[in-house]
Write a protein that holds these residues in place. Structure first.
Motif, PDB file in Angstrom:
ATOM      1  N   ALA A 148      40.886 -34.848 -22.721  1.00 25.99           N
ATOM      2  CA  ALA A 148      41.004 -36.346 -24.550  1.00 25.99           C
ATOM      3  C   ALA A 148      40.007 -37.517 -23.780  1.00 25.99           C
ATOM      4  O   ALA A 148      39.942 -37.570 -24.868  1.00 25.99           O
ATOM      5  N   THR A 149      40.459 -37.623 -22.928  1.00 29.78           N
ATOM      6  CA  THR A 149      38.904 -38.534 -22.485  1.00 29.78           C
ATOM      7  C   THR A 149      37.800 -38.467 -22.768  1.00 29.78           C
ATOM      8  O   THR A 149      36.922 -39.775 -23.290  1.00 29.78           O
ATOM      9  N   TYR A 150      37.087 -37.350 -22.132  1.00 32.94           N
ATOM     10  CA  TYR A 150      36.117 -36.833 -22.172  1.00 32.94           C
ATOM     11  C   TYR A 150      35.664 -37.001 -23.391  1.00 32.94           C
ATOM     12  O   TYR A 150      34.659 -37.800 -23.990  1.00 32.94           O
ATOM     13  N   THR A 151      36.601 -36.264 -24.638  1.00 32.41           N
ATOM     14  CA  THR A 151      36.364 -35.832 -25.884  1.00 32.41           C
ATOM     15  C   THR A 151      36.360 -37.644 -26.631  1.00 32.41           C
ATOM     16  O   THR A 151      35.325 -38.223 -27.096  1.00 32.41           O
ATOM     17  N   ALA A 277      38.365 -39.641 -33.879  1.00 37.39           N
ATOM     18  CA  ALA A 277      38.395 -40.089 -32.180  1.00 37.39           C
ATOM     19  C   ALA A 277      40.281 -39.207 -31.938  1.00 37.39           C
ATOM     20  O   ALA A 277      40.710 -38.879 -30.946  1.00 37.39           O
ATOM     21  N   VAL A 278      41.253 -39.758 -33.189  1.00 37.40           N
ATOM     22  CA  VAL A 278      42.774 -39.393 -33.634  1.00 37.40           C
ATOM     23  C   VAL A 278      42.729 -38.362 -33.607  1.00 37.40           C
ATOM     24  O   VAL A 278      43.748 -37.293 -32.407  1.00 37.40           O
ATOM     25  N   GLY A 279      42.019 -36.326 -33.866  1.00 33.71           N
ATOM     26  CA  GLY A 279      41.919 -35.600 -33.633  1.00 33.71           C
ATOM     27  C   GLY A 279      41.657 -35.357 -32.166  1.00 33.71           C
ATOM     28  O   GLY A 279      42.369 -34.269 -31.405  1.00 33.71           O
ATOM     29  N   ALA A 280      40.299 -35.787 -31.695  1.00 33.37           N
ATOM     30  CA  ALA A 280      40.459 -35.335 -30.154  1.00 33.37           C
ATOM     31  C   ALA A 280      41.808 -36.424 -29.397  1.00 33.37           C
ATOM     32  O   ALA A 280      41.652 -35.717 -28.035  1.00 33.37           O
ATOM     33  N   ILE A 281      42.109 -37.205 -28.970  1.00 33.34           N
ATOM     34  CA  ILE A 281      43.366 -37.450 -28.703  1.00 33.34           C
ATOM     35  C   ILE A 281      44.418 -36.793 -28.999  1.00 33.34           C
ATOM     36  O   ILE A 281      45.002 -35.728 -28.256  1.00 33.34           O
ATOM     37  N   LEU A 282      44.332 -35.965 -30.024  1.00 31.97           N
ATOM     38  CA  LEU A 282      45.746 -34.735 -30.114  1.00 31.97           C
ATOM     39  C   LEU A 282      45.599 -33.476 -29.334  1.00 31.97           C
ATOM     40  O   LEU A 282      46.458 -33.471 -28.946  1.00 31.97           O
ATOM     41  N   GLY A 283      44.767 -33.421 -30.361  1.00 27.93           N
ATOM     42  CA  GLY A 283      44.196 -32.497 -29.159  1.00 27.93           C
ATOM     43  C   GLY A 283      43.805 -32.501 -27.484  1.00 27.93           C
ATOM     44  O   GLY A 283      44.650 -31.111 -26.997  1.00 27.93           O
ATOM     45  N   GLY A 284      43.641 -33.119 -26.889  1.00 25.95           N
ATOM     46  CA  GLY A 284      44.090 -33.154 -25.484  1.00 25.95           C
ATOM     47  C   GLY A 284      44.861 -33.375 -25.010  1.00 25.95           C
ATOM     48  O   GLY A 284      45.755 -32.629 -24.023  1.00 25.95           O
ATOM     49  N   MET A 285      46.283 -34.154 -25.594  1.00 19.84           N
ATOM     50  CA  MET A 285      47.408 -34.876 -25.428  1.00 19.84           C
ATOM     51  C   MET A 285      48.326 -33.774 -25.467  1.00 19.84           C
ATOM     52  O   MET A 285      49.017 -33.045 -24.786  1.00 19.84           O
ATOM     53  N   TYR A 286      48.222 -32.931 -26.808  1.00 14.38           N
ATOM     54  CA  TYR A 286      49.198 -31.939 -27.087  1.00 14.38           C
ATOM     55  C   TYR A 286      48.043 -30.210 -26.915  1.00 14.38           C
ATOM     56  O   TYR A 286      49.348 -29.385 -27.778  1.00 14.38           O
ATOM     57  N   GLY A 287      47.134 -30.054 -26.505  1.00 14.32           N
ATOM     58  CA  GLY A 287      46.657 -29.368 -26.742  1.00 14.32           C
ATOM     59  C   GLY A 287      47.267 -27.933 -26.085  1.00 14.32           C
ATOM     60  O   GLY A 287      46.983 -27.102 -26.978  1.00 14.32           O
ATOM     61  N   ASP A 288      47.421 -28.345 -24.625  1.00 15.51           N
ATOM     62  CA  ASP A 288      48.487 -27.187 -24.070  1.00 15.51           C
ATOM     63  C   ASP A 288      49.641 -26.732 -24.982  1.00 15.51           C
ATOM     64  O   ASP A 288      50.020 -25.674 -24.758  1.00 15.51           O
ATOM     65  N   ARG A 289      50.552 -27.683 -25.533  1.00 15.74           N
ATOM     66  CA  ARG A 289      51.418 -27.327 -26.788  1.00 15.74           C
ATOM     67  C   ARG A 289      51.035 -26.220 -28.168  1.00 15.74           C
ATOM     68  O   ARG A 289      52.110 -25.492 -27.815  1.00 15.74           O
ATOM     69  N   VAL A 329      38.442 -32.697 -37.731  1.00 19.33           N
ATOM     70  CA  VAL A 329      39.112 -31.789 -37.286  1.00 19.33           C
ATOM     71  C   VAL A 329      38.128 -30.121 -36.271  1.00 19.33           C
ATOM     72  O   VAL A 329      39.058 -30.051 -35.886  1.00 19.33           O
ATOM     73  N   ASP A 330      36.982 -31.186 -36.341  1.00 18.08           N
ATOM     74  CA  ASP A 330      36.202 -30.125 -35.082  1.00 18.08           C
ATOM     75  C   ASP A 330      36.683 -30.934 -33.960  1.00 18.08           C
ATOM     76  O   ASP A 330      37.109 -29.696 -33.053  1.00 18.08           O
ATOM     77  N   GLY A 331      37.215 -32.336 -33.264  1.00 16.37           N
ATOM     78  CA  GLY A 331      37.539 -32.172 -32.361  1.00 16.37           C
ATOM     79  C   GLY A 331      38.885 -31.891 -31.694  1.00 16.37           C
ATOM     80  O   GLY A 331      38.587 -32.112 -30.862  1.00 16.37           O
ATOM     81  N   PHE A 332      39.863 -31.612 -32.910  1.00 17.54           N
ATOM     82  CA  PHE A 332      41.406 -31.716 -32.773  1.00 17.54           C
ATOM     83  C   PHE A 332      40.843 -30.208 -31.980  1.00 17.54           C
ATOM     84  O   PHE A 332      41.911 -29.742 -30.754  1.00 17.54           O
ATOM     85  N   THR A 336      41.574 -28.235 -28.108  1.00 15.46           N
ATOM     86  CA  THR A 336      42.616 -27.664 -27.920  1.00 15.46           C
ATOM     87  C   THR A 336      41.967 -26.751 -26.875  1.00 15.46           C
ATOM     88  O   THR A 336      43.008 -25.796 -26.070  1.00 15.46           O
ATOM     89  N   GLN A 337      40.998 -26.044 -27.387  1.00 12.14           N
ATOM     90  CA  GLN A 337      39.865 -24.700 -27.067  1.00 12.14           C
ATOM     91  C   GLN A 337      40.157 -24.803 -25.589  1.00 12.14           C
ATOM     92  O   GLN A 337      39.943 -24.147 -24.940  1.00 12.14           O
ATOM     93  N   SER A 338      39.510 -26.454 -25.792  1.00 10.56           N
ATOM     94  CA  SER A 338      38.716 -25.908 -24.045  1.00 10.56           C
ATOM     95  C   SER A 338      39.740 -26.436 -23.024  1.00 10.56           C
ATOM     96  O   SER A 338      39.614 -26.089 -21.596  1.00 10.56           O
ATOM     97  N   VAL A 339      41.287 -26.737 -23.309  1.00  5.88           N
ATOM     98  CA  VAL A 339      41.909 -27.300 -22.555  1.00  5.88           C
ATOM     99  C   VAL A 339      42.015 -25.714 -22.330  1.00  5.88           C
ATOM    100  O   VAL A 339      43.154 -25.416 -20.850  1.00  5.88           O
ATOM    101  N   ILE A 340      42.821 -24.726 -23.210  1.00  5.21           N
ATOM    102  CA  ILE A 340      43.472 -23.767 -22.956  1.00  5.21           C
ATOM    103  C   ILE A 340      42.201 -23.098 -22.183  1.00  5.21           C
ATOM    104  O   ILE A 340      42.345 -22.193 -21.126  1.00  5.21           O
ATOM    105  N   ALA A 341      41.155 -22.614 -22.403  1.00  5.16           N
ATOM    106  CA  ALA A 341      39.992 -22.054 -21.914  1.00  5.16           C
ATOM    107  C   ALA A 341      39.716 -22.676 -20.762  1.00  5.16           C
ATOM    108  O   ALA A 341      39.583 -21.458 -19.443  1.00  5.16           O
TER     109      ALA A 341
END
Length: 426
Positions: A148-151, A277-289, A329-332, A336-341
């Motif tokens: 999330a920070t990186y993105t 930014a919003v999509g990236a933050i959500l992906g980083g903060m909630y990607g694991d969920r 959308v792409d950022g989210f 999310t994929q990066s967190v999991i992978a």
């Protein structure tokens, strides 16, 4: 020490690395938008402009494996400090050249290469360091925060700041970027030097030491064997590699798209990136969920397809706001994929080999971005600014279902259950 106290201590160590990463990535983001804008003042040739991006990713192809091997032999904290200091000096040099009017496109290429070399060292080393700082059950959370920070900093917060500063004074984003890298290096001094477990040849036990018991070449070869001996890592690398190639081909043209096709300004370019930014933050903060809602292979599939659709749609966007929404959308889905992978990759590779096996992985996956940037420039020169987005987006959409055959839920779960024994024997 209780489990709760141990978790708190581990997280405190991680937060120190996190703070340094946030500062350096904010500087990365400013340079990400400002450097192409400098190129635009020197040329309007799409290939010449995307070559700046290619030069930044070229070190991944040339030096990732040696630098990753180094991360398994030299104290990782020392390497992180060296990378941050190098970037501070490079950004400061470019700021001075711009302030005095002595900049040339070849100098821009050379400094982009230097930034990429330092980034290769930093990213390979920090990726290997995270699993040694936090406990296993904290891995997704830590990777989520870092991604999330990186993105956000590198792709969405830093770019508008860099674009705005560039509009005020061309040297300003590089001067502030140099300061950011210097602060990141200082923050890393808070963390102690690392002492990792290394394995002596011919043994199955590990001892804590910082002295290498094998040669550099032997370690490098072991890293290559560790990667090629795991089909799951290879499949995951293909997924990341084609995705990075497509992203570099598309996003390397965003600055030219905003300025030429959408009649925007340098500041508008930064704001276009900031919209995600919003999509990236959500992906980083909630990607694991989000990843837990479906099995791992299914998550990799749907995030790939959605990313490809969003990327293709960028070529049809008729307004900067639409461009920003699509990038959100792409950022989210990408984060999310990066967190999991990335968490899955860390579990497949033993700690004593994390640096070099990850480096082989990233040589191919991240190094593909250099080829993608050149490809994007060639396509834009031949077909215009719309078709590169449509072509690479379609390739990514088609990639998901094809790779799902090798990254199926059953294959992933079986590999994680056995803890990748093939690697342990290397």
């Amino acid at each position: 020490m209780s489990d709760a106290t141990h978790d708190q201590a581990a997280w405190r160590r991680f937060r120190q690395l996190w703070a340094s990463t946030a500062t350096s990535n904010l500087a990365d983001g400013m340079l990400l938008s400002a450097t192409p804008l400098v190129a635009l003042t020197l040329t309007r040739d799409p290939l010449a402009i995307t070559t700046v991006t290619a030069m930044q990713y070229l070190p991944w192809l040339l030096f990732s494996v040696p630098l990753g091997t180094l991360a398994d032999r030299v104290d990782r904290m020392v390497l992180l400090r060296t990378a941050s200091t190098t970037r501070a000096l490079g950004a400061g040099l470019l700021a001075l050249a711009l302030a005095t009017g002595h900049v040339h496109i070849l100098m821009l290429y050379a400094l982009s290469f230097l930034f990429g070399l330092a980034e290769t060292l930093y990213d390979n080393t920090s990726s290997a360091l995270v699993p040694t700082l936090v406990n296993d059950h904290q891995l997704e959370r830590a990777n989520g925060r870092l991604h999330a920070t990186y993105t956000v900093a590198n792709s969405f917060a830093g770019p508008p700041l860099g674009g705005s500063l560039f509009a005020l004074a061309v040297a300003a984003p590089f001067a502030l970027g140099a300061a950011g890298y210097a602060v990141a290096a200082l923050l890393l001094t808070v963390l102690p030097l690392t002492h990792r477990k290394r394995r002596s040849p011919g043994t199955t036990t590990t001892t804590t030491t910082t002295t290498a018991t094998t040669t550099f070449v032997e370690d490098l070869k072991a890293g290559v064997r560790g990667f090629t001996g795991n089909p799951l890592l290879i499949s995951l690398c293909v997924l990341f590699g084609i995705g990075n190639l497509a992203s570099a081909a598309a996003y390397g043209l965003v600055s030219l798209t905003v300025v030429e096709r959408l009649d925007g300004s340098p500041a508008t370019f930064g704001l276009a990136l900031a919209g995600g930014a919003v999509g990236a933050i959500l992906g980083g903060m909630y990607g694991d969920r989000v990843g837990k809602l479906t099995r791992t292979g299914t998550t990799l599939l749907w995030t790939t397809v959605v990313s490809g659709v969003a990327m293709a749609a960028l070529g049809l966007a008729d307004h900067v706001v639409v461009l920003s929404v699509l990038m959100a959308v792409d950022g989210f889905v990408v984060v999310t994929q990066s967190v999991i992978a990335v968490s899955m990759r860390a579990r497949l590779i033993p700690d004593h080999m994390l640096g070099r096996v990850t480096a082989v992985f990233r040589t191919l996956s991240t190094g593909a971005s250099a080829l993608g940037a050149v490809l994007g420039g060639l396509l834009a020169r031949a077909l215009g600014l719309t078709w590169p987005f449509l072509i690479v987006g379609a390739v990514v959409v088609a990639l998901g279902p094809i790779l799902f055959r090798w990254l199926s839920n059953e294959r992933i779960e079986a590999a994680l259950a056995t803890k990748a024994p093939a690697l342990e024997k290397v």
